[in-house]
Design a protein around this motif. Structure first.
Motif, mmCIF file in Angstrom:
data_model
loop_
_atom_site.group_PDB
_atom_site.id
_atom_site.type_symbol
_atom_site.label_atom_id
_atom_site.label_comp_id
_atom_site.label_asym_id
_atom_site.label_seq_id
_atom_site.Cartn_x
_atom_site.Cartn_y
_atom_site.Cartn_z
ATOM 1 N N ARG A 7 0.464 -1.061 -0.406
ATOM 2 C CA ARG A 7 0.031 -0.103 0.047
ATOM 3 C C ARG A 7 1.229 1.207 0.380
ATOM 4 O O ARG A 7 1.714 2.007 1.123
ATOM 5 C CB ARG A 7 -0.674 -0.252 1.001
ATOM 6 C CG ARG A 7 -2.264 1.216 0.863
ATOM 7 C CD ARG A 7 -3.380 0.424 -0.018
ATOM 8 N NE ARG A 7 -4.526 1.334 0.242
ATOM 9 C CZ ARG A 7 -5.598 1.143 -1.006
ATOM 10 N NH1 ARG A 7 -5.462 0.121 -1.252
ATOM 11 N NH2 ARG A 7 -6.525 2.318 -0.474
ATOM 12 N N GLY A 35 0.014 7.388 -3.328
ATOM 13 C CA GLY A 35 -0.294 7.556 -5.257
ATOM 14 C C GLY A 35 1.725 7.487 -6.225
ATOM 15 O O GLY A 35 1.901 7.706 -6.456
ATOM 16 N N CYS A 48 3.675 4.677 -6.642
ATOM 17 C CA CYS A 48 2.777 4.422 -7.321
ATOM 18 C C CYS A 48 3.588 4.092 -9.236
ATOM 19 O O CYS A 48 3.331 3.876 -10.102
ATOM 20 C CB CYS A 48 1.747 3.060 -6.807
ATOM 21 S SG CYS A 48 0.784 3.061 -5.932
ATOM 22 N N PRO A 68 -8.908 -3.088 -8.852
ATOM 23 C CA PRO A 68 -8.931 -2.084 -9.375
ATOM 24 C C PRO A 68 -7.441 -1.150 -8.981
ATOM 25 O O PRO A 68 -6.706 -0.404 -10.242
ATOM 26 C CB PRO A 68 -9.825 -1.007 -8.403
ATOM 27 C CG PRO A 68 -11.041 -2.216 -8.289
ATOM 28 C CD PRO A 68 -10.119 -3.336 -7.216
ATOM 29 N N ARG A 69 -7.228 -0.501 -7.568
ATOM 30 C CA ARG A 69 -5.217 0.285 -7.383
ATOM 31 C C ARG A 69 -5.146 -0.040 -7.835
ATOM 32 O O ARG A 69 -4.280 0.141 -8.882
ATOM 33 C CB ARG A 69 -5.995 0.226 -5.700
ATOM 34 C CG ARG A 69 -4.845 1.811 -5.897
ATOM 35 C CD ARG A 69 -5.168 2.312 -3.981
ATOM 36 N NE ARG A 69 -4.058 3.542 -4.441
ATOM 37 C CZ ARG A 69 -2.803 2.855 -3.819
ATOM 38 N NH1 ARG A 69 -2.093 1.985 -4.347
ATOM 39 N NH2 ARG A 69 -2.452 4.680 -3.664
ATOM 40 N N PHE A 82 -4.446 -0.562 -11.583
ATOM 41 C CA PHE A 82 -4.172 0.737 -12.829
ATOM 42 C C PHE A 82 -3.320 1.201 -12.433
ATOM 43 O O PHE A 82 -2.164 1.548 -13.298
ATOM 44 C CB PHE A 82 -5.171 1.943 -11.555
ATOM 45 C CG PHE A 82 -4.751 3.638 -11.967
ATOM 46 C CD1 PHE A 82 -5.330 3.785 -13.504
ATOM 47 C CD2 PHE A 82 -4.296 3.922 -11.899
ATOM 48 C CE1 PHE A 82 -5.394 4.462 -13.810
ATOM 49 C CE2 PHE A 82 -4.050 5.393 -12.411
ATOM 50 C CZ PHE A 82 -4.159 5.155 -13.823
ATOM 51 N N TYR A 83 -2.488 0.695 -11.423
ATOM 52 C CA TYR A 83 -1.001 1.178 -11.140
ATOM 53 C C TYR A 83 -0.019 -0.081 -11.695
ATOM 54 O O TYR A 83 1.328 0.136 -12.624
ATOM 55 C CB TYR A 83 -0.654 1.557 -9.757
ATOM 56 C CG TYR A 83 -0.794 2.694 -9.238
ATOM 57 C CD1 TYR A 83 -0.417 3.910 -9.953
ATOM 58 C CD2 TYR A 83 -2.235 3.119 -8.662
ATOM 59 C CE1 TYR A 83 -1.170 4.927 -9.598
ATOM 60 C CE2 TYR A 83 -2.189 4.124 -7.464
ATOM 61 C CZ TYR A 83 -1.661 4.970 -8.657
ATOM 62 O OH TYR A 83 -2.384 6.519 -7.219
#
Length: 265
Positions: A60, A63, A66, A221-222, A225-226
């Motif tokens: 985690r 952003g 990432c 999803p997160r 995406f990355y």
């Protein structure tokens, strides 16, 4: 003051053949030797890419971090893709199996199979680079733009068209070109001579897309995406920066494939 323009006619094909022969004569033999170390480096990058996907999928991270890792992953994908390009031109390994392996590793992130690439790029494109009608990657002519729906879409995506799509199209253009050839161009009369098992390559492409979609579902999803989406977009941009400037800034030809005229490098 009124400026005048000079239109330079491309040299005839026999001149291009003489230039090729002269280059082959003056360049040292090692310039034409295979370079397997490139394939070794590409294979070594694959575990690094897998680790980055794992990190983006399980850690985690902020952003910004990432985003940076996704950019790095996109450039690694591009690097392996460029080696795959060289390998499928027989300039890396001797064995076809190793060539195909590098082809899968380099082009699978872009939903392009080695079989599709061999027909699309090696046979069709390099068989008639920047030659009107015969090159599937060439920009459409005005008359094709007027009469063809596909040509209008391709024009809208192309840089310089002024269409809003053209400002973002490099993020998916390479992948779109591969799919366009597989599902559209290969059916046209100009490409019936190519060696392509359409049903097999289309089936493999669908399975490839389902595999990436399944991995994205597992990651969530997160992370998807990355780890998947952004690297794919970055990789497309990096490849298209090279591809577009290599051919699209050069004049098209009506019939002759002369790389000294239609290829920037």
């Amino acid at each position: 003051m009124k400026s005048s323009s000079v239109v330079l006619e491309p040299p005839p094909p026999e001149d291009a053949r003489r230039l090729r022969a002269e280059l082959r004569r003056v360049l040292p033999p090692e310039a034409f030797a295979r370079q397997p170390w490139r394939g070794v480096v590409a294979l070594a990058l694959v575990p690094v890419m897998a680790v980055l996907v794992g990190v983006l999928g399980t850690w985690r991270l902020p952003g910004v971090v990432c985003l940076l890792l996704a950019f790095v992953l996109g450039q690694l994908i591009t690097a392996v893709g460029l080696v795959a390009h060289e390998a499928l031109h027989h300039s890396v390994f001797r064995g076809r199996a190793l060539e195909s392996l590098i082809g899968w590793l380099g082009f699978a992130p872009f939903l392009v199979t080695p079989g599709n690439w061999r027909a699309w790029h090696v046979q069709a494109h390099h068989g008639a680079a920047n030659v009107l009608v015969r090159d599937p990657d060439i920009l459409p002519r005005r008359e094709e733009w007027r009469t063809g729906r596909f040509a209008r879409l391709f024009h809208a995506m192309s840089p310089g068209s002024g269409h809003p799509l053209s400002f973002v199209s490099f993020t998916f253009f390479f992948t779109a070109q591969g799919q366009a050839f597989l599902w559209y161009h290969c059916r046209l009369p100009a490409f019936q001579h190519l060696s392509l098992h359409r049903a097999r390559e289309r089936g493999l492409t669908v399975l490839l897309a389902l595999g990436w979609a399944g991995l994205g579902w597992v990651l969530g999803p997160r992370a998807a995406f990355y780890a998947l989406v952004l690297p794919h977009l970055f990789g497309n941009v990096s490849l298209m920066i090279y591809i577009a400037t290599n051919h699209w800034l050069q004049p098209a030809s009506e019939e002759h494939d002369n790389p000294f005229v239609n290829t920037a490098s």
